[in-house]
Design a protein around this motif. Sequence first.
Motif, short mmCIF file in Angstrom:
data_model
loop_
_atom_site.label_atom_id
_atom_site.label_comp_id
_atom_site.label_asym_id
_atom_site.label_seq_id
_atom_site.Cartn_x
_atom_site.Cartn_y
_atom_site.Cartn_z
N GLU A 191 -1.97 7.05 7.90
CA GLU A 191 -1.37 6.21 8.92
C GLU A 191 -1.96 4.81 8.83
O GLU A 191 -3.10 4.63 8.46
CB GLU A 191 -1.67 6.77 10.32
N VAL A 192 -1.15 3.82 9.18
CA VAL A 192 -1.57 2.43 9.19
C VAL A 192 -1.16 1.85 10.53
O VAL A 192 -0.01 2.00 10.95
CB VAL A 192 -0.91 1.63 8.04
N LYS A 193 -2.08 1.20 11.20
CA LYS A 193 -1.77 0.57 12.49
C LYS A 193 -1.16 -0.79 12.23
O LYS A 193 -1.73 -1.62 11.54
CB LYS A 193 -3.04 0.43 13.33
N TRP A 212 2.03 2.72 15.02
CA TRP A 212 1.46 3.32 13.81
C TRP A 212 2.62 3.62 12.87
O TRP A 212 3.67 4.11 13.29
CB TRP A 212 0.74 4.62 14.14
N LEU A 225 1.56 4.91 0.94
CA LEU A 225 1.06 5.80 1.99
C LEU A 225 1.32 7.25 1.61
O LEU A 225 2.41 7.59 1.19
CB LEU A 225 1.76 5.50 3.32
N GLN A 266 0.85 -1.18 0.00
CA GLN A 266 0.00 0.00 0.00
C GLN A 266 0.89 1.24 0.00
O GLN A 266 1.79 1.35 0.82
CB GLN A 266 -0.90 0.01 1.24
N GLN A 310 -5.28 10.82 12.49
CA GLN A 310 -5.71 9.44 12.26
C GLN A 310 -5.25 8.48 13.35
O GLN A 310 -5.70 7.35 13.41
CB GLN A 310 -5.21 8.97 10.90
#
Length: 60
Positions: free
Chosen positions: A10-12, A19, A6, A4, A48
């Motif tokens: 943000e991605v956990k 994060w 970015l 993905q 986020q």
Amino acid sequence: MGFQVLSNVEVKLDDARVWLARLEDQRAIPRGLRKCRRLHDLPATLAQVIDDAPVIMMAH
């Protein structure tokens, strides 16, 4: 396996309990005389984060 991209998002990472955040380019794009548009949005990116887990911020 895919990946993905970015951008001001943000991605956990649940397994690591952190994060991972990527801030868009920190440069300005000219929009006329003495006006510019910035690509990065730090407040929106950090908004986020919904818990107290650490944030790893990637920026360039």
